[in-house]
Design a protein around this motif. Structure first.
Motif, PDB file in Angstrom:
ATOM      1  N   ARG A 323       0.802  -1.236   0.000  1.00 57.26           N
ATOM      2  CA  ARG A 323       0.000   0.000   0.000  1.00 57.26           C
ATOM      3  C   ARG A 323       0.828   1.277   0.000  1.00 57.26           C
ATOM      4  NH1 ARG A 323      -5.229   0.466   3.361  1.00 57.26           N
ATOM      5  NH2 ARG A 323      -3.865   1.224   5.018  1.00 57.26           N
ATOM      6  N   HIS A 324       2.156   1.168  -0.009  1.00 56.73           N
ATOM      7  CA  HIS A 324       2.943   2.381   0.229  1.00 56.73           C
ATOM      8  C   HIS A 324       2.836   3.408  -0.895  1.00 56.73           C
ATOM      9  CE1 HIS A 324       6.120   0.540  -2.332  1.00 56.73           C
ATOM     10  NE2 HIS A 324       6.627   1.751  -2.428  1.00 56.73           N
ATOM     11  N   MET A 325       2.399   2.993  -2.078  1.00 58.91           N
ATOM     12  CA  MET A 325       2.243   3.946  -3.177  1.00 58.91           C
ATOM     13  C   MET A 325       0.868   4.609  -3.187  1.00 58.91           C
ATOM     14  SD  MET A 325       5.105   4.139  -4.723  1.00 58.91           S
ATOM     15  CE  MET A 325       4.659   4.959  -6.257  1.00 58.91           C
ATOM     16  N   GLN A 326      -0.055   4.134  -2.371  1.00 61.28           N
ATOM     17  CA  GLN A 326      -1.416   4.671  -2.396  1.00 61.28           C
ATOM     18  C   GLN A 326      -1.525   6.057  -1.765  1.00 61.28           C
ATOM     19  OE1 GLN A 326      -4.602   1.992  -1.303  1.00 61.28           O
ATOM     20  NE2 GLN A 326      -3.391   0.200  -1.909  1.00 61.28           N
ATOM     21  N   PHE A 327      -0.507   6.448  -1.017  1.00 63.14           N
ATOM     22  CA  PHE A 327      -0.568   7.777  -0.392  1.00 63.14           C
ATOM     23  C   PHE A 327      -0.596   8.899  -1.423  1.00 63.14           C
ATOM     24  CE2 PHE A 327       0.512   5.406   3.349  1.00 63.14           C
ATOM     25  CZ  PHE A 327      -0.027   6.137   4.383  1.00 63.14           C
ATOM     26  N   MET A 328      -0.115   8.626  -2.622  1.00 63.44           N
ATOM     27  CA  MET A 328      -0.133   9.688  -3.641  1.00 63.44           C
ATOM     28  C   MET A 328      -1.563  10.016  -4.085  1.00 63.44           C
ATOM     29  SD  MET A 328       0.966   7.885  -7.255  1.00 63.44           S
ATOM     30  CE  MET A 328       2.578   7.390  -6.683  1.00 63.44           C
ATOM     31  N   ASN A 329      -2.504   9.116  -3.753  1.00 62.23           N
ATOM     32  CA  ASN A 329      -3.892   9.321  -4.199  1.00 62.23           C
ATOM     33  C   ASN A 329      -4.836   9.762  -3.088  1.00 62.23           C
ATOM     34  OD1 ASN A 329      -3.165   8.304  -6.811  1.00 62.23           O
ATOM     35  ND2 ASN A 329      -3.303   6.226  -5.978  1.00 62.23           N
ATOM     36  N   VAL A 330      -4.342   9.988  -1.880  1.00 60.36           N
ATOM     37  CA  VAL A 330      -5.256  10.226  -0.754  1.00 60.36           C
ATOM     38  C   VAL A 330      -6.126  11.473  -0.957  1.00 60.36           C
ATOM     39  CG1 VAL A 330      -3.945   8.983   0.988  1.00 60.36           C
ATOM     40  CG2 VAL A 330      -3.382  11.390   0.513  1.00 60.36           C
ATOM     41  N   GLN A 331      -5.601  12.498  -1.612  1.00 61.61           N
ATOM     42  CA  GLN A 331      -6.383  13.726  -1.771  1.00 61.61           C
ATOM     43  C   GLN A 331      -7.506  13.571  -2.804  1.00 61.61           C
ATOM     44  OE1 GLN A 331      -4.290  17.559  -1.576  1.00 61.61           O
ATOM     45  NE2 GLN A 331      -2.364  16.420  -1.405  1.00 61.61           N
ATOM     46  N   GLN A 332      -7.424  12.515  -3.623  1.00 60.46           N
ATOM     47  CA  GLN A 332      -8.473  12.277  -4.608  1.00 60.46           C
ATOM     48  C   GLN A 332      -9.462  11.204  -4.146  1.00 60.46           C
ATOM     49  OE1 GLN A 332      -5.008  12.377  -5.785  1.00 60.46           O
ATOM     50  NE2 GLN A 332      -5.516  14.563  -5.919  1.00 60.46           N
ATOM     51  N   MET A 333      -9.183  10.581  -3.017  1.00 54.37           N
ATOM     52  CA  MET A 333     -10.063   9.505  -2.543  1.00 54.37           C
ATOM     53  C   MET A 333     -11.393  10.053  -2.045  1.00 54.37           C
ATOM     54  SD  MET A 333      -7.567   6.977  -0.334  1.00 54.37           S
ATOM     55  CE  MET A 333      -6.192   6.075  -1.070  1.00 54.37           C
ATOM     56  N   ARG A 334     -12.467   9.299  -2.313  1.00 57.40           N
ATOM     57  CA  ARG A 334     -13.747   9.615  -1.696  1.00 57.40           C
ATOM     58  C   ARG A 334     -13.617   9.384  -0.191  1.00 57.40           C
ATOM     59  NH1 ARG A 334     -18.094   6.012  -4.608  1.00 57.40           N
ATOM     60  NH2 ARG A 334     -19.389   6.963  -2.961  1.00 57.40           N
ATOM     61  N   VAL A 335     -14.491  10.022   0.558  1.00 58.66           N
ATOM     62  CA  VAL A 335     -14.413   9.943   2.022  1.00 58.66           C
ATOM     63  C   VAL A 335     -14.457   8.494   2.498  1.00 58.66           C
ATOM     64  CG1 VAL A 335     -15.553  10.524   4.193  1.00 58.66           C
ATOM     65  CG2 VAL A 335     -15.372  12.239   2.375  1.00 58.66           C
ATOM     66  N   ALA A 336     -15.354   7.693   1.935  1.00 54.06           N
ATOM     67  CA  ALA A 336     -15.485   6.308   2.364  1.00 54.06           C
ATOM     68  C   ALA A 336     -14.194   5.525   2.124  1.00 54.06           C
ATOM     69  CB  ALA A 336     -16.651   5.640   1.637  1.00 54.06           C
ATOM     70  N   LYS A 337     -13.618   5.702   0.961  1.00 57.57           N
ATOM     71  CA  LYS A 337     -12.383   4.983   0.648  1.00 57.57           C
ATOM     72  C   LYS A 337     -11.247   5.453   1.554  1.00 57.57           C
ATOM     73  CE  LYS A 337      -9.316   3.660  -3.128  1.00 57.57           C
ATOM     74  NZ  LYS A 337      -9.038   3.726  -4.575  1.00 57.57           N
ATOM     75  N   LEU A 338     -11.167   6.748   1.805  1.00 55.80           N
ATOM     76  CA  LEU A 338     -10.121   7.284   2.665  1.00 55.80           C
ATOM     77  C   LEU A 338     -10.261   6.737   4.092  1.00 55.80           C
ATOM     78  CD1 LEU A 338      -7.716   9.194   3.035  1.00 55.80           C
ATOM     79  CD2 LEU A 338      -9.358  11.029   3.548  1.00 55.80           C
ATOM     80  N   LYS A 339     -11.493   6.687   4.574  1.00 53.54           N
ATOM     81  CA  LYS A 339     -11.702   6.172   5.934  1.00 53.54           C
ATOM     82  C   LYS A 339     -11.312   4.701   6.023  1.00 53.54           C
ATOM     83  CE  LYS A 339     -15.255   9.340   7.701  1.00 53.54           C
ATOM     84  NZ  LYS A 339     -16.649   9.457   8.196  1.00 53.54           N
ATOM     85  N   ARG A 340     -11.670   3.936   5.013  1.00 51.63           N
ATOM     86  CA  ARG A 340     -11.271   2.524   5.010  1.00 51.63           C
ATOM     87  C   ARG A 340      -9.753   2.394   4.949  1.00 51.63           C
ATOM     88  NH1 ARG A 340     -15.877   1.722   1.033  1.00 51.63           N
ATOM     89  NH2 ARG A 340     -17.578   0.754   2.236  1.00 51.63           N
ATOM     90  N   PHE A 341      -9.131   3.236   4.159  1.00 55.57           N
ATOM     91  CA  PHE A 341      -7.676   3.234   4.030  1.00 55.57           C
ATOM     92  C   PHE A 341      -7.022   3.529   5.379  1.00 55.57           C
ATOM     93  CE2 PHE A 341      -3.736   5.655   2.789  1.00 55.57           C
ATOM     94  CZ  PHE A 341      -3.046   4.584   2.246  1.00 55.57           C
ATOM     95  N   MET A 342      -7.564   4.504   6.092  1.00 57.78           N
ATOM     96  CA  MET A 342      -6.977   4.927   7.363  1.00 57.78           C
ATOM     97  C   MET A 342      -7.344   4.013   8.531  1.00 57.78           C
ATOM     98  SD  MET A 342      -7.654   9.039   6.925  1.00 57.78           S
ATOM     99  CE  MET A 342      -7.135   9.440   8.598  1.00 57.78           C
ATOM    100  N   ALA A 343      -8.346   3.155   8.332  1.00 58.66           N
ATOM    101  CA  ALA A 343      -8.835   2.325   9.438  1.00 58.66           C
ATOM    102  C   ALA A 343      -8.023   1.046   9.641  1.00 58.66           C
ATOM    103  CB  ALA A 343     -10.301   1.959   9.204  1.00 58.66           C
ATOM    104  N   GLU A 344      -7.120   0.745   8.735  1.00 58.89           N
ATOM    105  CA  GLU A 344      -6.332  -0.482   8.879  1.00 58.89           C
ATOM    106  C   GLU A 344      -5.425  -0.397  10.112  1.00 58.89           C
ATOM    107  OE1 GLU A 344      -6.556  -3.244   7.357  1.00 58.89           O
ATOM    108  OE2 GLU A 344      -7.908  -2.670   5.720  1.00 58.89           O
ATOM    109  N   PRO A 345      -5.234  -1.511  10.829  1.00 58.51           N
ATOM    110  CA  PRO A 345      -4.394  -1.497  12.046  1.00 58.51           C
ATOM    111  C   PRO A 345      -2.961  -1.028  11.796  1.00 58.51           C
ATOM    112  CG  PRO A 345      -5.667  -3.530  11.920  1.00 58.51           C
ATOM    113  CD  PRO A 345      -5.872  -2.829  10.613  1.00 58.51           C
ATOM    114  N   THR A 346      -2.458  -1.266  10.582  1.00 64.32           N
ATOM    115  CA  THR A 346      -1.070  -0.885  10.278  1.00 64.32           C
ATOM    116  C   THR A 346      -0.924   0.576   9.870  1.00 64.32           C
ATOM    117  OG1 THR A 346      -1.402  -1.670   8.008  1.00 64.32           O
ATOM    118  CG2 THR A 346      -0.381  -3.215   9.564  1.00 64.32           C
TER     119      THR A 346
END
Length: 435
Positions: A323-346
């Motif tokens: 997932r380390h390359m996905q940070f380049m897309n965080v500003q374009q993520m929908r709220v739901a996708k961003l929350k799921r992305f941030m909710a992972e334990p790691t």
């Protein structure tokens, strides 16, 4: 005097009162001379195991062949070993035979001069048969006697030499270093578990980048993590990576981590770009590494499984690499996708990986700052709240369990995360309309 030391002193006194020589030995002597609090105490004695067991009823004879007994007192476990001389080593780990001997001979069988010191527990006098005090004072790591022989006896000492040098900030004495490089293939005789344990202790050290350099320069890493060598000279686009090749980038990242960074994060940093060499392509004049995150996750899993890491460590590290390359897309993520992305334990570890990834290369902080701001925005409630609709609700609505279940439940959750559905009744109605 610490509890552990006072306990060890009392045990040594009991040996002495029974007519035996008893010294503190090894790491506890070294650490005290360095002004550090020893973690544990070992005693070397002229008493043979039978005599030790007689003095300390209830002690465990963990290595009768080697004359080692574990005595328990006041919650402490003190290793008591008879002075010995080792016979020949055939497996690169253990001597075929041992014979009980004198302190002088016992010191000669140990690995490095700084670990070959004895101390009189009652007086604090240091007994030095190998020149260890001088090497401690000058910051030198030196094998006792003939370096090649010491490494042949137990090839894990090759790894221990690198770890001690990094932990203590010592320079490895030239003859010892030459023997390390010449006999690096001795690691082939060592189990992956023993190598893993030493490597894990090194990669979490504050000077972990120097540990990596020593392992690479000595070619020790060739025998347990050769994939790292391909990072050397693997060029990157200078507009994104002005610091240099992938190996340089990785070393800088390791340096930038906090001193107490956990093992999973240190391994993820080491392996996050491990697939750049096999994915490197040239698009005109632009260097690309398409898919290095996905392949890197697979390679990380293979590497860590080969080294017998626990499943939870393997899963966490490979997931972070993926997932380390996905940070380049965080500003374009929908709220739901961003929350799921941030909710992972790691995610907290991933955020730190991203921080040092950017800080060691292009210096961009926009995505990092964006996510941190979102953490504040989302802090008032759980990132993933309790579901408004469950599988039981879908069954009650007449649906049979199947692929549609997952699609509907995820769709409801998306609406909930986006803030468009906040009440159970409305969520049920929303599902009925979709059905």
């Amino acid at each position: 005097m610490s509890d552990a030391r006072s306990t060890a002193v009392a045990l040594a006194k009991r040996l002495k009162d029974a007519g035996h020589t008893a010294y503190f030995a090894g790491g506890c002597v070294r650490d005290r001379l360095l002004g550090k609090q020893p973690k544990d105490y070992d005693i070397a004695t002229s008493a043979i195991p039978e005599q030790v067991l007689k003095l300390f009823p209830g002690a465990n004879e963990v290595g009768a062949h080697f004359g080692v007994v574990i005595a328990k007192s006041h919650g402490h476990h003190i290793e008591i070993a008879t002075f010995r001389t080792d016979g020949s080593y055939r497996d690169g780990r253990r001597p075929e035979t041992v014979s009980f001997s004198t302190p002088e001979e016992d010191a000669q069988r140990r690995d490095f001069t700084i670990n070959g010191l004895f101390e009189n527990p009652e007086t604090g006098e240091v007994i030095d048969f190998v020149g260890g005090r001088e090497d401690l004072a000058t910051g030198v790591l030196r094998a006792i006697g003939e370096p090649a022989a010491r490494f042949a006896e137990d090839s894990l000492r090759l790894m221990r030499a690198a770890r001690f040098a990094v932990t203590l900030g010592f320079e490895i004495e030239p003859a010892t270093w030459a023997a390390m490089c010449e006999h690096a293939d001795g690691l082939a005789r060592i189990s992956p578990e023993r190598i893993r344990d030493e490597f894990s202790r090194m990669i979490v050290l504050p000077k972990r980048a120097r540990a990596l350099e020593l392992l690479v320069d000595s070619r020790l890493i060739q025998h347990f993590l050769p994939e790292v060598l391909a990072l050397i000279g693997c060029e990157q686009p200078p507009e994104w990576h002005p610091e240099g090749d992938v190996f340089t980038h990785t070393k800088i990242m390791l340096t930038m981590l906090e001193n107490d960074a956990p093992l999973e994060l240190c391994l993820a940093v080491l392996l996050h770009d491990i697939a750049k060499p096999p994915t490197q392509t040239l698009d005109g004049e632009r260097i690309r590494f398409n898919g290095h995150d996905a392949l890197g996750a697979t390679m990380a899993e293979e590497i860590l499984r080969r080294l017998k890491y626990p499943n939870d460590v393997i899963e966490a590290v490979s997931f972070m690499v993926s997932r380390h390359m996905q940070f380049m897309n965080v500003q374009q993520m929908r709220v739901a996708k961003l929350k799921r992305f941030m909710a992972e334990p790691t995610f907290p570890l991933e955020l730190e990986l991203h921080r040092v990834d950017c800080a060691s290369s292009n210096g961009f902080t926009e995505n990092l700052e964006f996510v941190k701001a979102k953490q504040t925005d989302f802090a008032a409630q759980p990132l993933i709240p309790s579901p408004l609709v469950t599988g039981r609700d879908l069954i009650a609505l007449g649906l049979n369990p199947g692929p549609l279940f997952k699609e509907l439940l995820e769709a409801v959750q998306t609406e909930q995360l986006e803030g468009r559905l906040l009440e159970r009744e409305k969520a049920i109605e929303w599902v009925k309309e979709r059905i």
